[in-house]
Design an enzyme around this catalytic site. Structure first.
Site, PDB file in Angstrom:
ATOM      1  N   LYS A 266       0.839  -1.197   0.000  1.00  0.00           N
ATOM      2  CA  LYS A 266       0.000   0.000   0.000  1.00  0.00           C
ATOM      3  C   LYS A 266       0.876   1.250   0.000  1.00  0.00           C
ATOM      4  CE  LYS A 266      -3.901  -1.883   2.666  1.00  0.00           C
ATOM      5  NZ  LYS A 266      -4.951  -1.690   1.655  1.00  0.00           N
ATOM      6  N   ARG A 340     -10.191 -11.731   2.010  1.00  0.00           N
ATOM      7  CA  ARG A 340     -11.055 -12.783   1.462  1.00  0.00           C
ATOM      8  C   ARG A 340     -10.366 -14.144   1.477  1.00  0.00           C
ATOM      9  NH1 ARG A 340     -11.564  -9.431  -4.017  1.00  0.00           N
ATOM     10  NH2 ARG A 340     -11.171  -7.805  -2.476  1.00  0.00           N
TER      11      ARG A 340
HETATM   12  N1  BES Z   1      -8.021  -3.862   4.505  1.00  0.00           N
HETATM   13  C1  BES Z   1      -8.245  -3.427   3.181  1.00  0.00           C
HETATM   14  C2  BES Z   1      -9.562  -2.678   2.995  1.00  0.00           C
HETATM   15  C3  BES Z   1      -9.710  -1.380   3.737  1.00  0.00           C
HETATM   16  C4  BES Z   1      -9.470  -0.176   3.102  1.00  0.00           C
HETATM   17  C5  BES Z   1     -10.158  -1.363   5.042  1.00  0.00           C
HETATM   18  C6  BES Z   1      -9.624   1.015   3.784  1.00  0.00           C
HETATM   19  C7  BES Z   1     -10.324  -0.163   5.719  1.00  0.00           C
HETATM   20  C8  BES Z   1     -10.061   1.023   5.084  1.00  0.00           C
HETATM   21  C9  BES Z   1      -8.249  -4.626   2.250  1.00  0.00           C
HETATM   22  O1  BES Z   1      -7.453  -5.690   2.620  1.00  0.00           O
HETATM   23  C10 BES Z   1      -7.732  -4.155   0.925  1.00  0.00           C
HETATM   24  O2  BES Z   1      -6.602  -3.782   0.862  1.00  0.00           O
HETATM   25  N2  BES Z   1      -8.583  -4.176  -0.093  1.00  0.00           N
HETATM   26  C11 BES Z   1      -8.222  -3.763  -1.392  1.00  0.00           C
HETATM   27  C12 BES Z   1      -8.737  -4.793  -2.360  1.00  0.00           C
HETATM   28  C13 BES Z   1      -8.199  -4.654  -3.761  1.00  0.00           C
HETATM   29  C14 BES Z   1      -6.724  -4.944  -3.785  1.00  0.00           C
HETATM   30  C15 BES Z   1      -8.925  -5.626  -4.651  1.00  0.00           C
HETATM   31  C16 BES Z   1      -8.847  -2.401  -1.633  1.00  0.00           C
HETATM   32  O3  BES Z   1      -9.954  -2.154  -1.137  1.00  0.00           O
HETATM   33  O4  BES Z   1      -8.208  -1.573  -2.261  1.00  0.00           O
HETATM   34 MN    MN Z   2      -5.446  -5.500   1.945  1.00  0.00          MN
END
Ligand code: BES
Ligand code: MN
Ligand code: ZN
Length: 491
Positions: A266, A340
């Site tokens: 990230k 997931r």
């Molecule tokens: N933990 C994150 C989602 C999240 C984002 C929670 C902001 C709380 C606040 C999750 O694991 C994630 O990174 N999701 C990605 C999925 C994508 C890579 C398909 C996302 O939402 O960008």
């Molecule tokens: Mn994630």
């Protein structure tokens, strides 16, 4: 952790009003002092109460809102708070009024005058949940909150109806503490140990370690955690308050103690927020705690997958293919779509081992649900209308925002992989929905299931009605009510 408020329920003692210290909170309805306590306070303050209630400021206030008079004449109390509340206040109005008091509560405590209000127990709940503060990492003297004496009609009856609400607030505090805790403190092992300590409350708690998870075939979950120094864990919490032969309701939580994104790392800005990526597991834990504390007459099993998603020499790579416990293979397109992968194995394990009557999973699963719903509503996905509507009704009654999202084959089709049975990520469009479709592949036919994407509601950057900024505990109230109304045997 959080210092709970010491609450007591008493009859009104008009003679003590002049000398009571701290805060006096009066629940008032009209444009003039009406109750005996209001009239007494008005006399003591030489008319301040009457003038305040006749003011334009008071007229503008909505139910549950308040006006505070500082250092009122004729009283020892430092503040006199007038909370606007009709006699026939709803449960949520009473909680909101309590929250206004909880926010204003200081070390000297408070006298709350609620003798004309039947919702005094709900008021006390509002005080307690809003007085919450997360302070273990603040240096210096810990802030203390003074006791709250709540004057009400029939104090014994109010105390009795406040008891299950105290169990509920303790569950909420447990959830909030877990979510607020940083990831260097709340490691997977520390999280598991805090859940293990709930054995004392009568919960059966098992902590499954990596060799066992390997034997079970949870390679989707293990793949997420393999780049971390903190070992992965699955914790199973059983509450057996129902009939011995009755299948349980299963609650399943995503417990990513920190989500760097892994190799699909990230951006730095805002990454610190990912200490809350175990929010789903924290809600499951908080609900289990509440059920135990109030001796719920239902069978409920809570299962959480605890992992840390880190980039490392051993970390999972984009392009890796893992085999889930179910047997389906997954092409890991993006290591940041890790929640997931964790849930897939825990969902499958829950069904294989417990044959539950229904499953509800909670997860801070996608940023996409925040794009769709903001921070007001959790995204609700389900394969069962009756089950889903019961949940939505419970959330509505508790004032917890929840909005149902669509699902369908068209979304599922996006999960097609060139090399495996499915991909774990398929682009930004409808991202919260395709995540839910992914989970659905691990729900057996005929199993009633609800998925709650709490990415936008688990933690807030500003104060809300019942919580200071930070962890909210969203979902503990709704799930507690759903269990009470739909699963508990009566009597
Ligand atoms: N933990 C994150 C989602 C999240 C984002 C929670 C902001 C709380 C606040 C999750 O694991 C994630 O990174 N999701 C990605 C999925 C994508 C890579 C398909 C996302 O939402 O960008
Ligand atoms: Mn994630
Ligand atoms: Zn995540």
């Amino acid at each position: 952790m959080n210092q709970p408020v010491a609450l007591s329920f008493t009859a009104t003692d008009l003679d003590r009003l002049a000398t009571a210290s701290g805060l006096i909170a009066l629940l008032a309805e009209g444009a003039a002092p009406a109750s005996p306590a209001a009239r007494r306070l008005d006399r003591l303050t030489r008319g301040m109460v009457a003038r305040a209630l006749a003011s334009a400021d008071w007229a503008r206030l909505k139910t549950g809102e308040s006006l505070t008079l500082a250092y009122p004449a004729g009283l020892v109390a430092e503040a006199l708070m007038l909370v606007k509340l009709p006699r026939k206040a709803s449960m949520l109005d009473a909680r909101k009024a309590g929250a206004a008091i909880g926010r204003a509560l200081g070390p000297a405590g408070a006298h709350v005058l609620a003798e004309t209000h039947p919702q005094a127990a709900e008021l006390s709940f509002g005080i307690a949940v809003r007085a919450y503060d997360f302070t273990p990492h603040k240096s210096g003297e810990p802030k203390t909150l003074g006791p709250v004496a709540l004057a009400c009609a029939r104090p014994e009856a109010v105390a009795a109806s406040a008891a299950p609400l105290a169990a509920l607030s303790e569950g909420i505090f447990f959830t909030r503490d877990l979510v607020n805790e940083p990831a260097n403190v709340l490691t997977t092992e520390d999280f598991a140990a805090r859940l293990g300590a709930m054995q004392e409350l009568g919960l059966e708690v098992e902590i499954l370690e990596e060799p066992e998870l390997k034997k079970l075939g949870m390679r989707a979950l293990l793949g997420v955690g393999q780049g971390s120094e903190s070992p992965s864990r699955v914790v199973v919490m059983q509450w057996k308050g129902g009939k011995a032969d009755e299948a349980p309701l299963a609650l399943i939580g995503k417990g990513v103690c920190f989500d760097t994104g892994g190799i699909s790392i990230k951006p730095a800005a805002g990454m610190e927020e990912m200490t809350m990526d175990m929010g789903g597991a924290a809600v499951v834990a908080g609900v289990m705690r509440t059920l135990a504390l109030r001796g719920a007459k239902a069978n409920v099993v809570g299962l959480v997958g605890l992992v840390e998603n880190m980039p490392d020499g051993r970390a999972q790579r984009p392009g890796d293919v893992v085999r889930s416990m179910k047997g389906d293979t997954i092409e890991v397109i993006n290591t940041d779509a890790e929640g997931r992968l964790v849930l897939a194995d825990v969902l499958w394990y829950a069904q294989e081992r417990f044959k539950p009557t229904g499953m509800i999973d909670l997860a801070t699963l996608t940023g996409a649900i925040i794009v769709a719903l903001g921070h007001e509503n959790t995204g609700v996905f389900s394969n069962d209308d009756g089950f889903c509507n019961a949940f939505l009704a419970a959330a509505g009654a508790e004032g917890e925002g929840a909005w149902r999202m669509p699902m369908g084959e068209g979304y599922d089709a996006k999960l097609k992989s060139r090399v495996a049975d499915m991909v774990n990520s398929c682009g930004r469009d409808g991202g919260a929905i395709t995540a839910a479709q992914f989970l659905r592949r691990f729900v057996k036919d005929g199993m009633p299931w609800i998925h709650l994407d709490i990415a936008g509601t688990a933690l807030l950057k500003s104060d809300s009605t019942l919580a200071p900024k930070g962890a909210t505990g969203w979902g503990v109230m709704a799930l507690n009510r759903l269990i009470r109304d739909r699963y508990e045997r009566k009597g």
